[in-house]
Enzyme design. Structure first.
Site, mmCIF file in Angstrom:
data_model
loop_
_atom_site.group_PDB
_atom_site.id
_atom_site.type_symbol
_atom_site.label_atom_id
_atom_site.label_comp_id
_atom_site.label_asym_id
_atom_site.label_seq_id
_atom_site.Cartn_x
_atom_site.Cartn_y
_atom_site.Cartn_z
ATOM 1 N NE ARG A 1 52.417 40.044 38.158
ATOM 2 C CZ ARG A 1 51.932 39.291 39.145
ATOM 3 N NH1 ARG A 1 52.766 38.652 39.947
ATOM 4 N NH2 ARG A 1 50.637 39.185 39.344
ATOM 5 C CE LYS B 1 48.570 36.851 36.580
ATOM 6 N NZ LYS B 1 48.751 35.482 37.021
#
Ligand SMILES: Cc1ncc(COP(=O)(O)O)c(C=O)c1O
Length: 339
Positions: A81, A184
């Site tokens: 991620r 993120k």
């Protein structure tokens, strides 16, 4: 000397530990892992992380296991991620091997800070990536700094696994349809603060965000994914391009399927919430936060019992934690023993 820490009453807040690790990316390649103790660092005043928000992070945990070892939960997913986020923000993240080695090293260096088995606490790991090259004309950084901090934490919500009240944010959106809500980026959290904190001031520990284009579909909570258990026992969670792909949610979907439940990841209309028996917010920090009520304008929708989490959420939570602490079979090899 042994650390004097009240492991059972830890909050979820910053604590300085023995060290953190740092890796610099310069001239197109990653350097060595450095173990650092100085919590202040030098940064160029024109670094792109400061001016243009080239900054992103991850959140993950290491757990003392029932057998005395220490395991990290699905670190490859965080590495993946962070790489996806970096790509979206025109940054460079450490490849998975280096990321995992940094994780192993920071836990090893801070072995004493890993909360003992049975305390309900864990070692929170915070990988951070920032652009460090100086630019005043908008331009992606050429150099990057990867930091990995760790600290012992207790449950995110001080009352633990108890239902909370959620507020639908109508005034502030979290993420644009083709924006950066699905990665993120550090800036996502700055832009969600006003909504989240006005909600808290009004007595709602968590805020629920709808898709910003139509406000018809459920996206996610401020810092956790939304999932629901339908009255006929299906696990339903929104598919949306503007929510963060939660590793907890991804794992809970597998746990739910293992328990024989049907799992549906699809657009979820807000109007469907009356068909839900239980609602949960999920994420690394709290695993599952049961949601007792959702307030939208002058309407309040309630789910289950105000003082007790629902049956399915409780079972999912216990199974999930059982796997994380090495008490239940880790069928999918999620726990990476590192010490
Ligand atoms: C916006 C947002 N959604 C969802 C999550 C949950 O993701 P994960 O389960 O990977 O911690 C987080 C926390 O990291 C988050 O900040």
């Amino acid at each position: 000397m042994a650390l004097q820490i009240d492991w059972k009453n830890l909050g979820f807040k910053y604590m300085q530990t023995d060290s953190y690790v740092r890796i610099d990316y310069t001239k197109g390649k990653w350097g060595q892992i450095q173990v650092c103790t100085d919590i202040m660092m030098q940064l160029h005043v024109a670094a792109t992380c400061l001016h243009y928000g080239q900054a992103c992070f991850e959140g993950m945990k290491a757990f003392s296991q029932a057998d005395g070892s220490v395991a990290v939960f699905r670190p490859d997913e965080n590495a993946y991620r962070m790489n996806a986020t970096a790509q979206r923000l025109m940054m460079v993240a450490p490849p998975a091997d280096l990321f995992n080695e940094a994780v192993r090293q920071v836990v090893k260096e801070n072995r004493e800070w890993v909360p003992p088995y049975g305390t309900g606490a864990s070692l929170y790991l915070r990988p951070l990536l920032i652009g460090s090259s100086p630019h005043v004309g908008i331009h992606p950084s050429e150099d990057f700094i990867f930091l990995l901090l760790c600290m012992p934490v207790g449950p995110y919500y001080k009352d633990g696994f108890f239902p909370v009240r959620a507020l639908v944010q109508e005034r502030y959106d979290r993420a644009a349809p083709h924006g950066v809500g699905n990665v993120k980026a550090a800036g996502n959290y700055a832009s969600a603060m006003q909504g989240d904190f006005t909600g808290k001031d009004e007595g709602f520990p968590i805020s629920l965000y709808l898709d910003s284009a139509s406000h018809k579909y459920v996206d996610e909570f401020g810092t956790s994914n939304f999932f629901a258990i339908t009255k006929d026992n299906r696990y339903v969670t929104p598919a949306s391009t503007s929510i963060l792909p939660s590793i907890t949610n991804k794992s809970l979907q597998v746990v739910a399927a293992d328990m024989g439940m049907i799992v549906e990841c699809r657009p979820v209309l807000f109007d469907e919430i009356t068909t839900f028996a239980e609602i949960g917010a999920c994420g690394t920090a709290a695993v599952i936060t049961p949601v007792y009520s959702i307030t939208r304008g002058d309407k309040v929708y309630t789910f289950g019992n105000e003082s007790q989490a629902g049956e399915v959420l409780t079972k999912l939570f216990k199974t999930f934690q059982g796997i994380q602490y090495g008490e239940m079979e880790d069928r999918h090899n999620w726990c990476h023993k590192i010490l």
